[in-house]
Design an enzyme around this catalytic site. Structure first.
Site, mmCIF file in Angstrom:
data_model
loop_
_atom_site.group_PDB
_atom_site.id
_atom_site.type_symbol
_atom_site.label_atom_id
_atom_site.label_comp_id
_atom_site.label_asym_id
_atom_site.label_seq_id
_atom_site.Cartn_x
_atom_site.Cartn_y
_atom_site.Cartn_z
ATOM 1 N N ASP A 1 -9.509 8.459 7.746
ATOM 2 C CA ASP A 1 -10.751 8.959 7.155
ATOM 3 C C ASP A 1 -11.852 7.910 7.070
ATOM 4 O O ASP A 1 -13.025 8.200 7.297
ATOM 5 C CB ASP A 1 -10.479 9.547 5.766
ATOM 6 C CG ASP A 1 -9.815 8.560 4.807
ATOM 7 O OD1 ASP A 1 -9.103 7.642 5.282
ATOM 8 O OD2 ASP A 1 -9.991 8.709 3.587
ATOM 9 N N HIS B 1 -4.557 10.685 8.386
ATOM 10 C CA HIS B 1 -5.856 10.734 9.028
ATOM 11 C C HIS B 1 -6.660 9.475 8.713
ATOM 12 O O HIS B 1 -6.702 9.025 7.576
ATOM 13 C CB HIS B 1 -6.631 11.963 8.530
ATOM 14 C CG HIS B 1 -8.017 12.057 9.077
ATOM 15 N ND1 HIS B 1 -9.132 12.111 8.267
ATOM 16 C CD2 HIS B 1 -8.474 12.088 10.355
ATOM 17 C CE1 HIS B 1 -10.214 12.199 9.020
ATOM 18 N NE2 HIS B 1 -9.853 12.168 10.280
ATOM 19 N N HIS C 1 -7.133 1.731 7.988
ATOM 20 C CA HIS C 1 -8.157 2.724 8.334
ATOM 21 C C HIS C 1 -8.685 3.568 7.180
ATOM 22 O O HIS C 1 -9.490 4.457 7.404
ATOM 23 C CB HIS C 1 -7.633 3.646 9.437
ATOM 24 C CG HIS C 1 -6.358 4.368 9.086
ATOM 25 N ND1 HIS C 1 -5.782 5.289 9.925
ATOM 26 C CD2 HIS C 1 -5.542 4.311 7.991
ATOM 27 C CE1 HIS C 1 -4.680 5.760 9.389
ATOM 28 N NE2 HIS C 1 -4.522 5.184 8.214
ATOM 29 N N HIS C 2 -8.254 3.309 5.963
ATOM 30 C CA HIS C 2 -8.734 4.114 4.832
ATOM 31 C C HIS C 2 -9.855 3.446 4.033
ATOM 32 O O HIS C 2 -10.587 4.141 3.316
ATOM 33 C CB HIS C 2 -7.587 4.429 3.867
ATOM 34 C CG HIS C 2 -6.495 5.252 4.445
ATOM 35 N ND1 HIS C 2 -6.716 6.481 5.035
ATOM 36 C CD2 HIS C 2 -5.151 5.014 4.546
ATOM 37 C CE1 HIS C 2 -5.561 6.971 5.468
ATOM 38 N NE2 HIS C 2 -4.597 6.107 5.179
ATOM 39 N N ALA C 3 -9.987 2.139 4.141
ATOM 40 C CA ALA C 3 -10.974 1.425 3.319
ATOM 41 C C ALA C 3 -12.391 1.910 3.609
ATOM 42 O O ALA C 3 -12.722 2.310 4.730
ATOM 43 C CB ALA C 3 -10.881 -0.078 3.576
#
Length: 211
Positions: A111, A109, A69-71
């Site tokens: 992001d 989170h 979920h950060h890419a």
């Protein structure tokens, strides 16, 4: 970016220009032999999951390699090279889902997902994560342009506290949005067994969230 990721896998190295532009070849996004194939396979699993769910063949799918979920759209971040949740949700929308709820109970989170759907009326991003932990985003007042609800929690957050958050915050937020599909990201780094975990959740919280 995809071409740069494939080239980095083939060459086993990156140029300084690629490192600066796409964040590849850094401490948190290292070059390794399957740096394109591994995340691409996870994305493929997500796309297949979307197709199976939207066709009515199954009600739920577990994509064990997903949840990155950060890419970002043009670069890697936080050991995430392709944002599988974003690509899967986009596919769900293409396949006819009117609204998708994304629920993230990873210690960090999500992001990259919030950035991708900033201001969206079709995707609701709900994140429960450890307060003041990298990437240091997802404050309570952060609404992602009206598309997000963030619940930062303190260290030691446990199963009983999660159950309360689930019943009083997460489920009402999902139900109020009336989604056609729900994407649940439950990273293991929030579990107490994780050596770097500062939260105190067990698999019971994950099981409760799935139910």
């Amino acid at each position: 970016y995809i071409a740069a990721l494939q080239a980095a896998e083939d060459a086993g190295t990156v140029s300084e220009e690629t490192r600066k532009r796409h964040g590849l070849g850094t401490l948190s996004n290292p070059v390794f032999p399957e740096m394109f194939r591994r995340p691409a396979t996870a994305v493929g699993g997500g796309l297949l999951a979307a197709e199976l769910v939207m066709s009515g063949q199954v009600h739920a799918v577990h994509n064990i390699g997903g949840g990155t979920h950060h890419a970002l759209a043009d670069g890697a971040s936080g050991f995430c090279f392709l944002n599988e949740p974003v690509l899967t949700i986009q596919h769900l929308l293409r396949l006819g889902a009117r609204r998708v709820a994304y629920v993230d109970i990873d210690a960090h989170h999500g992001d990259g997902v919030e950035i991708a759907f900033h201001g969206s009326e079709r995707v609701r991003v709900i994140s429960v994560h450890e307060d003041r932990r990298w990437p240091f985003t997802g404050a309570l007042e952060d609404t992602g342009g009206g598309a997000a609800f963030n619940l930062p929690v303190p260290r030691g957050f446990n199963d009983s506290e999660f159950a309360l958050a689930l019943e009083e915050v997460i489920l009402p937020a999902v139900e109020g949005f009336a989604p056609d599909a729900v994407f649940l990201q439950c990273g293991s780094d929030a579990l107490t067994e994780d050596p770097l975990s500062r939260l105190a959740l067990s698999n019971n919280s994950h099981f409760r969230a799935v139910l």
